[in-house]
Scaffold this motif. Structure first.
Motif, short mmCIF file in Angstrom:
data_model
loop_
_atom_site.label_atom_id
_atom_site.label_comp_id
_atom_site.label_asym_id
_atom_site.label_seq_id
_atom_site.Cartn_x
_atom_site.Cartn_y
_atom_site.Cartn_z
N GLY A 256 0.57 -0.90 0.55
CA GLY A 256 -0.10 0.22 0.56
C GLY A 256 0.88 1.31 0.41
N GLY A 257 1.60 0.99 -0.02
CA GLY A 257 2.85 2.22 -0.05
C GLY A 257 3.27 3.42 -0.88
N GLY A 258 2.72 2.28 -2.23
CA GLY A 258 2.80 3.01 -3.33
C GLY A 258 1.67 3.80 -3.28
N ALA A 259 0.69 3.91 -2.98
CA ALA A 259 -0.56 4.66 -3.07
C ALA A 259 -0.42 6.20 -1.99
N ILE A 260 0.58 5.78 -0.79
CA ILE A 260 1.05 7.06 -0.63
C ILE A 260 1.90 8.35 -1.72
N SER A 261 2.87 7.25 -2.37
CA SER A 261 3.62 8.06 -3.21
C SER A 261 2.70 9.12 -4.07
N ALA A 262 1.44 8.51 -4.64
CA ALA A 262 0.44 8.90 -5.70
C ALA A 262 0.40 9.82 -4.92
N VAL A 263 -0.31 10.11 -3.68
CA VAL A 263 -1.09 11.75 -3.33
C VAL A 263 0.16 12.53 -3.71
N ALA A 264 1.79 12.87 -2.59
CA ALA A 264 2.78 13.36 -2.53
C ALA A 264 3.40 13.64 -4.66
N ALA A 265 3.23 12.48 -5.35
CA ALA A 265 3.13 12.77 -6.42
C ALA A 265 2.78 14.12 -7.16
N THR A 266 1.37 14.10 -7.12
CA THR A 266 0.34 14.31 -8.05
C THR A 266 -0.20 15.92 -6.60
N ASN A 267 0.59 16.10 -5.29
CA ASN A 267 -0.05 16.97 -4.36
C ASN A 267 -1.69 17.22 -4.86
N THR A 268 -1.70 15.91 -4.64
CA THR A 268 -3.65 15.72 -4.40
C THR A 268 -3.79 15.22 -2.86
N PRO A 269 -5.31 15.75 -2.68
CA PRO A 269 -5.69 14.88 -1.55
C PRO A 269 -6.69 13.85 -1.62
N ILE A 270 -6.56 12.90 -0.71
CA ILE A 270 -7.17 11.66 -0.80
C ILE A 270 -8.56 12.28 -0.45
N VAL A 271 -9.38 11.80 -0.60
CA VAL A 271 -10.90 11.87 -0.01
C VAL A 271 -11.11 11.36 0.04
N PHE A 272 -11.42 9.64 -0.10
CA PHE A 272 -12.26 8.62 0.07
C PHE A 272 -11.02 7.07 0.45
N ILE A 273 -11.48 5.95 1.17
CA ILE A 273 -10.43 4.44 1.35
C ILE A 273 -12.11 3.91 1.37
N GLY A 274 -11.58 3.12 0.05
CA GLY A 274 -12.52 1.88 0.69
C GLY A 274 -11.63 0.85 1.21
N THR A 275 -13.47 0.52 1.90
CA THR A 275 -12.68 -0.43 3.26
C THR A 275 -13.35 -2.07 2.98
N GLY A 276 -14.10 -2.11 2.53
CA GLY A 276 -14.04 -3.07 2.28
C GLY A 276 -14.99 -3.51 0.66
N GLU A 277 -15.96 -4.87 0.51
CA GLU A 277 -16.92 -4.79 -0.98
C GLU A 277 -18.12 -4.56 -0.58
N HIS A 278 -18.93 -3.98 0.86
CA HIS A 278 -19.86 -3.69 0.52
C HIS A 278 -20.31 -1.47 0.58
N ILE A 279 -21.71 -1.67 -0.10
CA ILE A 279 -21.85 -0.92 -0.51
C ILE A 279 -21.35 0.65 0.59
N HIS A 280 -21.57 0.26 1.45
CA HIS A 280 -21.27 1.26 2.95
C HIS A 280 -19.62 1.48 3.76
N ASP A 281 -18.96 0.29 2.87
CA ASP A 281 -17.59 0.26 2.91
C ASP A 281 -16.52 1.85 2.28
#
Length: 518
Positions: A256-281
């Motif tokens: 998962g560290g590569g995704a963190i690198s993407a934030v710094a590379a594009t200076n773009t905020p993460i707004v949400f994270i998906g934590t499962g398969e269900h529609i509320h996750d």
């Protein structure tokens, strides 16, 4: 959760620091070596890790610290702050407004979870009172419209797509125009993805963007993408100029560290994270909350937000507690509320100190136990549910009957009755004429400012004046108590500091002593 191993390793390094008798440059270097190695092995970009190390060294600067400074605490706080800075783009994400059409376009590689994320975001906004529509502009992948249609139908969200029109730009434009005409607040457009970045894909994204004129473009990024994340996100940024990121598959075991690198590379905020398969996750992203959960500190803010979106009826229970009563029905209602909160591991990870305990107990076993308790209480009569459990002590054959009716053992029924008895004893201490809450009210009447303030806090937490609607606890007040003055690094709740503050307050000290807490 993704990065769970990283969190354990960083925690281990900080744990070694806490045990160290001396804190000098060598100690700091050893801690930073462990942290940086863990970050690199989790696929965080080498340059970012190097910058993190330099920044921590510069801000701690042990040689120039005056006497009396808690060096261990300084290092811990600086590590926490710099980890937060690593995932913080320091830019405000787009916030949709009701009463106008907000178009949100999704982009990303195929397989990242784009279509599922569209539905999750639609449900997230729908639960907050927005009128939401979904548009399937993915005409490349076979079954894309069927998938979105199935998800949207399940979530009861209006959708638009076509089985016959091959032009994604035309489908997107028609869908957005339709929902705008019907005065939808949020229109989410799902676009095509590919297995790899292609000029054709980027050209298509630009054309759809020009046609629907999105207020926000979101890139969906698979958390397990690894080192390729930075290059992919840069390529999408140049073409689609996305304004925010959703990280998916955060419930897996990838680095998962590569995704963190993407934030710094594009200076773009993460707004949400998906934590499962269900529609509320899906969870809103906050750098401090994310790092707090990563380090096992918990995420009180996230827990408050999660609870506030649930329709939990606690009016009767809160009323009973104020009267010093806690019935079997109250216990059943609270067990049901816990089940509504979603996967127990997810909820536990938000509570300070509970994440590792939940891992040890096991998600499946804990969930089975709660369900079994609910089955037992569902097998009771209305009179038994509204009692304090005395009908069972007066007539033990009732226990056998409930065990048979719920498909459980006599021992399991007895465990439920014991649980209710413990909760009832706590309710007696809290409510009733001689309870803590009544004493607070009396103190307020006598104008004791310390006890009056404590009483107002208790009222808010228990759903009284100033509490949230429907008898819900006032979660913002509770969050304030846990993360207010005297908090630890970066607003982390410092439980030792809290207890010290309570112990120094004469009124609170006396009250804690009376109830065996001091």
């Amino acid at each position: 959760m993704v990065l769970a191993d990283l969190g354990k390793r960083i925690n281990s390094a900080l744990g070694d620091l806490a045990k160290s008798n001396t804190v000098d440059e060598d100690t700091l270097d050893a801690v930073l070596k462990q942290i940086c190695t863990a970050l690199l092995e989790s696929d965080v970009n080498v340059r970012l890790v190097g910058n993190l190390r330099k920044s921590i060294k510069a801000k701690v600067n042990l040689k120039d610290q005056p006497a009396g400074v808690n060096k261990k605490r300084l290092i811990q706080k600086t590590v926490f702050d710099e980890l937060c800075a690593l995932v913080d783009a320091e830019s405000e994400p787009f916030k949709p407004k009701k009463g106008k059409s907000n178009v949100i376009m999704f982009v990303g590689l195929q397989g990242a979870g784009k279509t599922t994320s569209c539905t999750k975001l639609a449900v997230y906004y729908q639960r907050r009172g927005f009128k939401v529509g979904l548009v399937c502009a993915d005409t490349f992948r076979a079954g894309a419209f069927d998938q979105l249609k199935q998800n949207a139908t399940k979530a009861k969200i209006p959708f638009y797509g076509s089985y016959v029109e091959p032009d994604p730009v035309k489908v997107a434009k028609e869908g957005v125009d339709k929902f705008k005409k019907e005065r939808f607040d949020i229109i989410i457009v799902d676009t095509s993805g590919r297995h790899q970045q292609e000029e054709e894909l980027f050209a298509e994204m630009v054309q759809i963007g020009e046609a629907v004129k999105p207020n926000q473009t979101i890139m969906v990024l698979d958390a397990s993408i690894g080192q390729a994340a930075e290059a992919q996100s840069k390529a999408f940024k140049e073409s689609a100029n996305f304004g925010s990121i959703i990280l998916t598959k955060m419930d897996g075991h990838a680095k998962g560290g590569g995704a963190i690198s993407a934030v710094a590379a594009t200076n773009t905020p993460i707004v949400f994270i998906g934590t499962g398969e269900h529609i509320h996750d899906i969870e809103t992203f906050s750098p401090k909350s994310f790092i707090s959960k990563l380090l096992g500190i918990g995420d009180i803010q996230g827990l408050m937000e999660h609870v506030s979106t649930l329709k939990l009826d606690q009016k009767d229970t809160m009323k009973h507690i104020q009267q010093g009563i806690f019935t079997l029905r109250d216990l059943r209602d609270q067990m049901s509320n816990i089940m509504k909160m979603g996967p127990l591991g997810k909820v536990a990870s938000m509570i300070p100190g509970m994440g590792q305990l939940a891992d040890q107990l096991g998600e499946e076993d804990t969930s089975k136990k709660l369900k079994s308790m609910i089955y037992i209480m569902d097998s009771m009569t209305e009179k038994e549910l509204d009692s304090d459990g005395s009908p069972f002590s007066e007539n033990p054959t009732r226990i056998v009957r409930v065990a048979k009716g719920s498909g459980t053992s006599v021992r399991e029924v007895e465990e439920v009755l014991y649980q209710q008895k413990m909760m009832a004893n706590m309710a007696k201490k809290m409510g009733g004429k001689g309870g803590m809450m009544n004493r607070m009210q009396q103190a307020q009447a006598s104008r004791n400012p310390q006890m009056a303030a404590a009483q107002r806090r208790m009222q808010q937490m228990m759903g009284g004046a100033g509490g949230a609607g429907g008898g819900m606890p006032d979660m913002s007040s509770l969050a304030g108590m846990l993360g207010g003055a005297g908090g630890g690094a970066g607003g982390m709740p410092d439980m030792n500091e809290m207890m010290k503050m309570m112990g120094n307050n004469p009124a609170m000290k006396n009250m804690m002593k009376q109830f065996g807490m001091g």
